[in-house]
Design a protein around this motif. Structure first.
Motif, short mmCIF file in Angstrom:
data_model
loop_
_atom_site.label_atom_id
_atom_site.label_comp_id
_atom_site.label_asym_id
_atom_site.label_seq_id
_atom_site.Cartn_x
_atom_site.Cartn_y
_atom_site.Cartn_z
N ASP A 211 7.27 -2.73 -6.94
CA ASP A 211 7.39 -0.66 -6.36
C ASP A 211 6.48 -0.53 -7.27
N GLN B 108 -1.58 3.72 -7.07
CA GLN B 108 -0.94 5.10 -6.47
C GLN B 108 -1.88 6.06 -7.41
N ALA C 106 -3.90 6.83 -2.26
CA ALA C 106 -3.36 8.37 -2.10
C ALA C 106 -1.85 8.14 -2.39
N SER C 107 -1.12 7.01 -0.73
CA SER C 107 0.30 7.06 -0.82
C SER C 107 -0.05 5.28 -0.22
N PRO C 108 1.57 4.70 -0.59
CA PRO C 108 1.27 3.16 0.22
C PRO C 108 1.25 2.68 1.39
N ASP C 109 1.24 4.19 2.71
CA ASP C 109 1.32 3.99 3.58
C ASP C 109 -0.20 3.83 3.85
N GLU C 110 -0.98 3.64 3.09
CA GLU C 110 -2.27 3.42 3.54
C GLU C 110 -2.59 2.02 3.75
#
Ligand code: ADP
Length: 391
Positions: free
Chosen positions: A44, A51, A57-61
């Motif tokens: 984490d 980030q 921009a977001s961990p989802d990338e």
């Protein structure tokens, strides 16, 4: 595609973030943690750092995470890292105690920290999936074979990359394409002449692999990374009869025998000087006979395996050196290639001496077979396999 390659040790976590596309890839960020007791916290923290630094921009990338897993019970290949992968790693925790538990835990944790990312495991054994039964079986009772004792092989990511790159460098695009797509399509026939490579991964741990038409036909490492060539601290091949004899005669326990064969053997055990070939070469040059023996034993073992695979393939088109010693050790390369002219391998001494950690063909121009130095980059290899698997 953003792919995070996670390198997990029993107390460490290192990562490289790659941006990959069809033409290759680049590292966009890297980092690491030592003395890790809790993966959740550091994973984490790494995501938060990426980030904060504006890398994502977001961990989802992060679309995928790649794990260079070592060996699994009844599982190999380049696979989606799911519960079956975790079970396979835990099933062989006792064989790879330093590697399997951290990867099992790391995969579990990444599934929580990056729930949208695809998790992919590339087993080090994957490249040897297609070796013949006669080559991977040990002559042991069935009950031993039934619990998974066989030759597996390691350094698969490195040797597979050599399969691809050596074919590219030798103008065998047909074989390079087979090697690149091996984990997607399996072995495919070659229409022209066979392409025969022996790949020498010589580093802190070492192995020699025979590669015919982009596919491994066998390797020096066996059931565990304790086998094959003498490693830095690990024994390499040893007659199984030596262990009970040493235990009884020296009065040591099984755990102590295992510790000595893992930590105090190999180049360190033979030389008594160091586990690093640079120190050993220096000591050998100044007349230390044990250091000389260690160097000679390493070279002898490398040549032993090169010979085995050349014979099995009916010759050789390229001999390749990779990893720390393979890329930098001009003297080791020269000793390995000495007297192999009869097999079409002519090393160019000047090109060899000049080559340090760069890609080069160090054979003489008229040499029938090529001698290549190809730098290893295992993280990039992993990112490529993950990209291929997912695209
Ligand atoms: P690992 O298997 O630990 O990933 P590497 O591929 O990085 O290992 O190789 C490490 C080994 O490479 C060291 O143990 C050292 O013996 C050897 N090495 C590194 N630099 C040189 C050099 N300049 N000359 C000879 N050997 C070297």
């Amino acid at each position: 595609m953003l792919i995070l390659v996670a390198n997990l040790g029993s107390t460490s976590f290192k990562y490289r973030l790659f941006r990959m596309d069809g033409s290759g890839g680049e590292v966009v960020a890297k980092g690491g943690y030592e003395r890790v007791s809790d993966y959740a916290g550091v994973i984490d923290d790494a995501l938060a750092t990426l980030q904060r630094d504006g890398v994502i921009a977001s961990p989802d990338e992060i679309e995928a995470v790649g794990f260079k897993t070592v060996l699994g019970k009844d599982l190999s290949g380049c696979v989606i890292a799911d519960q079956a992968t975790i079970d396979a790693l835990e099933g062989f925790a006792a064989v790879a105690p330093a590697h399997n538990p951290p990867y099992a835990n790391g995969i579990r944790q990444f599934a929580k920290s990056l729930p949208k990312a695809k998790l992919v495991a590339l087993f080090e054994t994957a490249f040897y999936q297609w070796t013949r039964e006669a080559s991977y079986n040990y002559a042991i009772p069935k009950a031993w074979r039934d619990i998974g004792i066989r030759r597996y092989g390691f350094h698969g990511a490195s040797h597979k990359f050599i399969a691809e790159r050596s074919a590219e460098l030798c103008g065998r695009e047909d074989v390079a394409e087979i090697a690149r797509r091996l984990y997607l399509d399996g072995p495919r026939p070659v229409s022209g002449k066979p392409f025969r490579v022996v790949s020498c991964h010589l580093g802190g741990s070492s192995s020699v692999t025979g590669i015919l038409n982009g596919v491994s036909i066998g390797t020096s490492m066996g059931f565990s990374p304790q086998s094959g060539l003498p490693q830095n601290n690990r024994v390499g091949d040893l007659d199984s009869g030596a262990i009970p004899y040493a235990m009884r005669t020296l009065g040591i326990s099984l755990d102590e025998a295992e510790r000595q064969l893992t930590k105090e053997s190999g180049l360190l055990g033979l030389s008594g000087v160091s586990n690093d070939i640079r120190d050993i070469n220096e000591a050998a040059a100044s007349g230390n006979p044990d250091a000389r023996l260690a160097v000679d034993a390493l070279v002898h073992s490398i040549r032993h395996w090169i010979g085995a695979f050349m014979l099995e393939m009916g010759g050789i088109d390229a001999l390749v050196f990779t990893a720390g010693i393979g890329e930098n050790g001009a003297d080791t390369r020269a000793a390995v290639c000495a007297g192999l002219e009869g097999f079409g391998l002519h090393l160019d001494p000047a090109k060899n001496a000049a080559c340090r950690a760069t890609e080069a063909d160090i054979a003489t121009d008229p040499s029938a077979a090529r001698v290549l130095v190809i730098p290893a980059n295992e993280e990039l290899v992993l990112a490529r396999e993950v990209f291929r698997k997912l695209s």
